[in-house]
Design an enzyme around this catalytic site. Sequence first.
Site, short mmCIF file in Angstrom:
data_model
loop_
_atom_site.label_atom_id
_atom_site.label_comp_id
_atom_site.label_asym_id
_atom_site.label_seq_id
_atom_site.Cartn_x
_atom_site.Cartn_y
_atom_site.Cartn_z
N PHE A 1 53.24 -25.40 37.02
CA PHE A 1 52.70 -26.32 38.02
C PHE A 1 51.60 -27.22 37.47
CE2 PHE A 1 53.54 -22.01 39.56
CZ PHE A 1 54.77 -22.24 40.15
N CYS A 2 51.75 -27.62 36.21
CA CYS A 2 50.78 -28.50 35.56
C CYS A 2 49.37 -27.91 35.62
CB CYS A 2 50.80 -29.90 36.19
SG CYS A 2 52.33 -30.79 35.95
N ASN A 3 49.28 -26.59 35.48
CA ASN A 3 47.98 -25.92 35.47
C ASN A 3 48.04 -24.79 34.45
OD1 ASN A 3 45.58 -24.50 35.97
ND2 ASN A 3 45.64 -24.96 38.15
#
EC number: 2.8.1.9
Length: 815
Positions: free
Chosen positions: A375-377
């Site tokens: 999740f782009c984290n």
Amino acid sequence: PVLSGGMGQNSPNLLWEACGRLPDTFDPSNPHSHNPSSRLTHDTVEHVRYRILQHFNTTPDKYSVIFTSGCTAALKLVAESFPWRPPTATEPASQFCYLTDNHTSVVGIRGVTSALGVVSLPVSPEEIEARAKDVAQSECRSCQTPHLFCYPAQSNFSGRKYSLEYVRGIQARKLYPACDSHGQWFVLLDAASFASCSPLDLQEHPADFVPFSFYKMFGFPTGLGALLVRNDTAALLRKAYFGGGTAVAYLAGENYYVPAPNMANRFEDGTISFLDVIALNHSFDALHTLTGGMDKVQLHTFGLARYTYMLLSSLCHGNGQPVAQIYSESEFENPSTQGAILNFNLTDCHGQIIGYSQVDKLASLFNIHVRTGCFCNTGACQLFLGITNQDVKGNLQAGHVCGDNIDLVDGRPTGSVRVSFGYMSTFQDCQNFLNFIVDCFVEKPVEVDQEKLDRLKLNTSSKGSSQCPLTMPTNGKPNHIDSREHASTDPVVNEYGGKAITTEAKSQGKAQYLTNIYIYPIKSCAAFEVTDWPVGPLGLLHDRGWMVVNGNGVCLNQKREPRLCLIHPQIYLPSNTLSSYLSGLNTISVPLENHKEPHQSHGVCQSKVCGDRVQTVDCGDEAASWLSEFLGQPCRLIRQSPDFIRNMKKGHEKGVSSIALSLVNEAQYLMINHASVDLLQRHITSRYSITCYYLISRFRANLVISGLEPFEEDDWSHLIIGNTHFQVAGRCGRCQMIGVDQNTGAKTKEPLLSLSAYRKGKVTFGVYLVHQSLDVSNATLSVGYHFQMFLFVWTQKKCKKTLLGYHFNLSVCIL
């Protein structure tokens, strides 16, 4: 239910309301002009700015609204305009400090600062308060170095809400890292995830920069975000580029430029997306009409998330093993500390992680949309999943990149599953999701950790949140699908010279023989079965040479339009025609080869297949009308341009050289083993009646072989059928498309459900092939051809001088 993006799911009529509620006399136009329409557009846009500030409980005296293309563009604007300072003899360098639990777009500011001599300092969530000072630090008036601290109001990974008191704490230099450094400290509060379901009061928590996305708040309009900038901070920002509408004066022949004094005018280069901005009026109206305000949205969505968390975290397999590993710092006690996001991985009855890709594929069968991956984290993903920096680098070397479906490396997860709730989510969505988990992943009988569930029920700090009745799904078995007998289809006649094939003949296979040959002239349409067929440079001659695209030029497949399977294409080589028929419509025919120039017949067009841009030729209005009438939407039939070469993607098994492809997804051929089909069919029959022949049709293979052990083909390296040599290019990953009944177009949960349960990991079935050393002038495949397969075998041998004590010899076994 859509439980995927953390966005506010828009009201179904929001788009039409936004268009239909504009006054008949309002003709929006460029707000940079001074005609009446432009002035009205400008004033409407300014009213929307005010409404946005009102939503965050602030005023134009305190904040300015800068429209951007999204939250990422807002962050990039801060990165490029913040007054970063390199170190000098008297003052330290600026610091870019960020919480490790931050979106990629925040961490990406480092790409700008690293080239400027700015210090980048990642901060773990625990350090902010653990290393804080008791009192605000004395102001060092001699040091005016600007520093920036960035943190999310809510983690987009776990839904954890970070204290909004950090804003004033950092600005006052009471919290780490500001308490350890002199200078001026500014705070960027990433509100993209938080603002979708929670109220934000900027009077109480006056962050200097607040980026967010309207798409995540409302679902519409997309491609529009904003940056709220505190006016006291605005004067510090520096902007190099100037676009249309940002200058009060400039000279083309001299380096002379005077920026617009208004903050928004100075930073909004060119014409903003004013129609989308105007639509926000109606988005805010829908939000308040349907919900009554963000306080109620927060309580509603948290209640749904808490209910789902309590049941999912208490759910166990029949042997008592937990079903889910949930990644959260809290037990969902309070909406002030936890958002409406649930992040988890599922585990089997032995405690092994089930890959997120498998969960995603099965969820689609139940019309449930989830998000998977990191999740782009990356920071939060590493923390919760125990992934080290070396693991990330090793996973990359193993072929895993952000956004792919490689969910397990050496049995360890590379990401997870996330469900998010918006203001349009319902209690029924939660029930459907939990029933899906029970149906597909729980070893029966279903067990509940009653002690944990009772403890979670006693948590009273969520009092006042939207409550749902705590009833555990009790489905003991997967959803049953109505059984039905399939009627036999008419024999298929091969005009190339093969004989008719009966249903009885299809069901009989001989050991180590090629039993079936299928071609699919039109991608995603019905199979054309033959007994012998020529091999061309791209695979079986004319296989996937055509495809159907919608009015936007996007390729249609059975996942989008399952009725494609009812279109039956047939190839007639002597007459050079492709004919297609279906019940209720006349047969349509197009030539196999169109020797006319494109400008004399139908134009060359561009389309995409599995991310590859392909050049195609339109097959004309007659075929388009025929398809459009049947599918009920504008469609065109297109074929691959004969002079266009599409090469096979790299990334399959090593050793596969550059191979030319038709409009197939992955490789020239797809082969399945009859023994594997038989095994799977035995697993399915307990809950779904399907014959082996019709199960074969679900997998849409080109070649079917028989007489071997189930799934032995997974380990083959090469294959010889007749005189044609093939190389195995990898296993075929399966998705929900195999759930489409090829006779009716109806969607079923089988065979994907049973395949997933049996294979316990990657849902693969069949292998991809490419041909080698091919003489296409006379190459032919025929049913009944013998085949011979080759298998790579790795053997160990002691080696005194190698680091690991072993080296490997590669042997080739002929089976």
